[in-house]
Structure formats: C-alpha cells, structure tokens
Scaffold this active site. Structure first.
Site, short mmCIF file in Angstrom:
data_model
loop_
_atom_site.label_atom_id
_atom_site.label_comp_id
_atom_site.label_asym_id
_atom_site.label_seq_id
_atom_site.Cartn_x
_atom_site.Cartn_y
_atom_site.Cartn_z
N GLU A 263 28.11 -7.41 8.80
CA GLU A 263 27.23 -6.79 7.82
C GLU A 263 26.35 -7.90 7.27
O GLU A 263 26.86 -8.88 6.73
CB GLU A 263 28.05 -6.13 6.71
CG GLU A 263 27.18 -5.47 5.66
CD GLU A 263 27.89 -5.33 4.34
OE1 GLU A 263 27.26 -5.63 3.30
OE2 GLU A 263 29.08 -4.95 4.33
N CYS A 300 25.35 -5.93 -1.57
CA CYS A 300 24.63 -5.65 -0.32
C CYS A 300 23.89 -4.32 -0.39
O CYS A 300 23.06 -4.04 0.46
CB CYS A 300 25.59 -5.67 0.85
SG CYS A 300 27.14 -4.80 0.55
#
Length: 522
Positions: A263, A300
């Site tokens: 990620e 994020c």
C-alpha cells in the site's frame, strides 16, 4: 523493561551495531539503544520460519484461532506501558493510540473467528462421472493453502494496527503462514513490546518459535535481504511509493519472484456535488478541515484532493475552510524525516501555481502546519504534479467549470484507495454517471462521509489500482486480506486416505461448493 534486542525465533539477540529511537516531539534520544539487525539475523529468522511452516500450516483451525486470540489478549494486557512508549516514539496522542490498540486486538479476534469459520479455504468438490461420454470426468477437489513464510514491514503512521501485530501479520498468521517482521525504525520500543506479547502467545500455544521473528534496523539493506531470502513467499508493506517500488523490484528480480502487497500512495479525491454544496457548504467546510488535519494528516486515506464546481456555494465553502484552518494547532509529526518531506511537498504545491486558501497555527520542531490550496480545474489538469500525494495535513481544492470537467479529472487520476461523493438526492443522476469512473479509480467508494478512518470488517476493501497498491485485486484490511497469503491446490482422483479432511465426502460444518452448488451440511 525493554532490552533493545531483536527476536529471532524465540531468541532475544544483540547486534554488533546499534541505533536509538527518538522522541517524536523533541527529537531527543530514547533509551535503550537497539540492536541493528544483520543479514545473518534475517537468514536465521527465515530459516526458522521455513522449518516451522509445515507444522504451523497443519495446525487444526481451532488451535490457530486460539493462538490469535491469545496474541490479542497479551497485547491488550500491555495496556498503558504500550501506549506510553508508542506516544513517545510516534508523537500520536494517548486516545488515538488506545483506540489503535483496540483495533489491533480487535482484528486479531476477527481473524480468529474467520479461521474457525473456514470459508476462506474455498473448498470445492466436483465428483467423478466415470460414465460420461465421450470421456469420463475425474474426481476433482480444491482448497486454498498457505503460501509459506511472509515478510511484513511495519508502517510509520500506525505503530500498532499496521505494524508488528497489525493487519498484514494477523492475516498471514490466520492463513497459516509464519511471519518475519521488519520493524519500523521509528518505533523499535513499541515493536519489542508487541513482539514479546506474541512470543508469550507462541509459548502458551506450544508452537514452534520460528512462527514469528522481529528484526529491527535502520538500513534499507536489511529489508532487501529479507525480501530476497528464498524462503520468503510473499511480502506485506505499507509505506511510501519509493519504498514499495524498491521492494517490488527486489521481489521481481529473485530467481523465484514473489508477490509484494504494497500500500503506497493515494490522494483520495472527494467530489462535492452541486446540490449538496448548496445546502451544506459551511458544514462541509468544517468537516473537511477536521478530516484533513486529523492525526496531523498522517493517514493513507487523507482527503488530498477536493473537486467542486465554481459557484457561490463553493465560495462559501472555501471561506469556511480558511476560517476553520486558523483554529487548527500545529501537530507533532511522526518523524523529523516525515516533517521535512511534508515541508518540501507544501513548497512544491505552491511552486506549481496553487493559491493558498489558509493555514493552521504555526508550530516548531517536528510539527506540521495544516494548509489548504486552491487551483482551477484547467490548471490542475495541466500540471500532473499537483495530483501527487503530500503526506501530512494538506489538501488542494480544485474548482471545476462543470461536472464534465470533474469527470475528466477523475478519469485522468492514478489509482486510489478511496473516492468520496458528498451528494443530495438531486445529485444522484450526475453521481450515477460518475460511478463507472469511480469504480475503476478506487477500491472504496464513500457517500456523505470523509475518508479518514477504515472499519475492519468482512466487506472492507483497503486497496485500489496502482499506485494505491501494488495489486488492486487485494485488500490489507478486513478478512478478505487473508486471500493474499493463500494459493489454490486441486486434488485429482486422490484416494480418500490422502485427501485433506475438509475435502472428504460427508457432513461438513464449513461452506463448500459441491458439484457446482454451495452447501453447508451437518
């Protein structure tokens, strides 16, 4: 008390070199000094994981689930000791870290339930048809098995929930994979405390100590050695795009390449639809500032880009944002390096012609100051650099001429973790037209909320097309994350004596697909 040692298959091991953690707020060194992991430590941890892998993979599902629950209980029991150390090393507030500890142990318990459920094995049975013409049909049975030892890299922004016992570790252990963790160098003390709890759970369950190891260190070569070790079968990573791409390169260059589930980068575009803006511009402005500044913007899923159509309501929205920003205090960022990168990112946005809307209060040291910019849709499309992630409490409001320009901007964006629509019923027709673009853009589409925050459930997708993640078919949060560390195996015409128990004919408490139909027996 912290030892500063690495945990290699049950052995707390010193190193020839050392490094120190620093207090995020002040930059002062924290005790004790920590051992730099070595290439030999990595090799020993991977060898132990490979040796333990067959035994751990064959463990009855009830025992694997009990081990995950024991991990959760022992991490939770660390209580304030864990919270206080994580506060020092990360600069995150107490309430946030207590909540993160709850999420960490909660997802371990959720995976324990998932393990016991057994549906993740993907069991299928297609019975033989020996009389079929022109050729007989063989007996075929399938299940998913663990891929093997997994390397996990701890993340900086979630020292608990995405670190030593975070989602990657939890899902890998749930799949039946042994784990070697490369701890994040910003919080080695936090990592050691959690590793000790995991080791205690291993001992309580009577498992091989090679099931889990922790290697700390500041050198990139350590992570490279871990990914390149031939006994590692997959990698879980949360961090920068540069870091993720480097690991992907190492994994692809191996004699036997392996998958890296990374990620990496997302700006999480938010669309403020016209009817909703007309009725709630001020409320949206205040909520937006709260979302982008939460945790110093170090999520994020931070709303890095907001798209709105030029209107009086949008003008009110921008004015509200400027006013709300002024009340936002500067917040300590995770590390001096992250704070420095944030400052450079802000300077780059301004250098690309964006106009400053407003700022939060000024801080000092490693504090990050919330800042929002605005730019026209035309200028945004002409300058791709404005679409790059800046990790921290900043965002860009893009004012568009109409919904066609909104659609064009979304269609031209890189893959994202999330995308959001704020809309009223009058916006639904236009939103429906955007849906195919949004589905191709992100792993999660959100309505009338802000993207910061990820619920750990069965239906959650925390992933998305590249570069949000290295593999847009995967998620790093929720029970579906277990699929990353499994592979299917089919058994053709094997005698019952050699078949896995779950694939034998007869009653079953696990969901199986038998001759094409899903059924649960027993």
């Amino acid at each position: 008390m912290l030892t500063g040692k690495n945990l290699i298959a049950g052995e707390w091991r010193n190193g020839a070199a050392q490094f120190t953690a620093v207090e995020a707020a002040s930059g002062a060194a924290l005790e004790p000094a920590f051992a730099q992991g070595s290439a030999q430590d990595v090799a020993d941890a991977c060898a132990a994981a490979a040796a333990a892998q067959p035994l751990y993979a064959a463990l009855p599902l009830s025992q694997r689930a009990a081990f995950l629950r024991s991990m959760a209980a022992k991490i939770d029991a660390l209580g304030d000791t864990l919270t206080q150390r994580a506060m020092l090393e990360s600069g995150l507030p107490e309430a946030r870290l207590n909540g993160e500890r709850g999420r960490t142990v909660g997802q371990l318990r959720l995976f324990a339930e998932e393990v016991e459920n057994g549906g993740w094995q993907g069991l299928r049975i297609d019975h033989a048809q020996p009389d079929r013409a022109p050729l007989p049909k063989p007996d075929l049975r399938m299940r998913k098995i663990p891929v093997g030892p997994v390397a996990v890299f701890g993340a900086s922004n979630f020292p608990l929930a995405f670190s030593v016992a975070g989602g990657d570790t939890a899902s890998a252990l749930a799949a039946g994979c042994c784990v070697v963790v490369k701890g994040h160098p910003a919080h080695p003390g936090t990592s050691e405390l959690v590793a000790g709890a995991i080791l205690a759970a291993i001992h309580e369950a009577g498992l091989p100590e090679g099931v889990f190891s922790l290697v700390n260190g500041t050198e990139n070569a350590l992570g490279e050695a871990l990914v390149k070790d031939p006994r590692i079968a997959a990698v879980g990573f949360t961090g920068s795009r540069a870091g993720g791409l480097a690991l992907m390169g190492h994994a692809a260059a191996r004699p036997v390449p392996i998958p890296v589930y990374a990620e990496m980068s997302s700006v999480n575009p938010v669309v403020l639809m016209p009817a909703r803006m007309e009725e709630a511009a001020e409320a949206l402005g205040n909520a937006y500032v709260g979302s982008l500044s939460l945790g110093a913007g170090q999520f994020c899923t931070n709303p890095g880009i907001v798209l709105a159509i030029e209107s009086a309501a949008t003008t009110r929205f921008i004015a509200t944002v400027a006013e709300a920003l002024a009340a936002i205090p500067a917040q300590t960022m995770l590390t001096p390096g992250i704070q420095s990168a944030y400052a450079k990112g802000i300077a780059a946005i301004a250098g690309h012609g964006a106009t400053l809307v407003g700022t939060g209060a000024e801080g000092s040291g490693t504090c990050g100051r919330a800042q929002v910019f605005t730019v026209s849709g035309t200028d945004f499309r002409a300058n791709p650099a404005l679409g790059h992630e800046v990790f921290g409490p900043s965002s860009i409001i893009v004012t568009c001429a109409d919904m066609d320009e909104v659609a064009a901007i979304l269609a031209g964006m890189e893959g994202q973790l999330t995308t959001t629509l704020h809309m009223a019923p009058g916006d639904y027709p236009a939103a429906r037209d955007l849906m195919p673009i949004l589905e191709g853009l992100a792993g999660r589409i959100i309505a009338n909320a802000w993207p910061t925050g990820v619920e750990v459930t069965h239906a959650m997708v925390h992933g998305g097309p590249f570069p949000a993640t290295s593999d847009g078919r995967s998620t790093s949060v929720g029970t579906l994350a277990i699929d990353r560390f499994l592979r299917p195996v089919s058994y053709q015409d094997l005698p019952a004596a050699l078949l896995p128990k779950a694939l034998l004919d007869g009653p079953s408490t696990v969901l199986r697909r038998v001759d094409g139909r899903f059924e649960t027996q027993g």
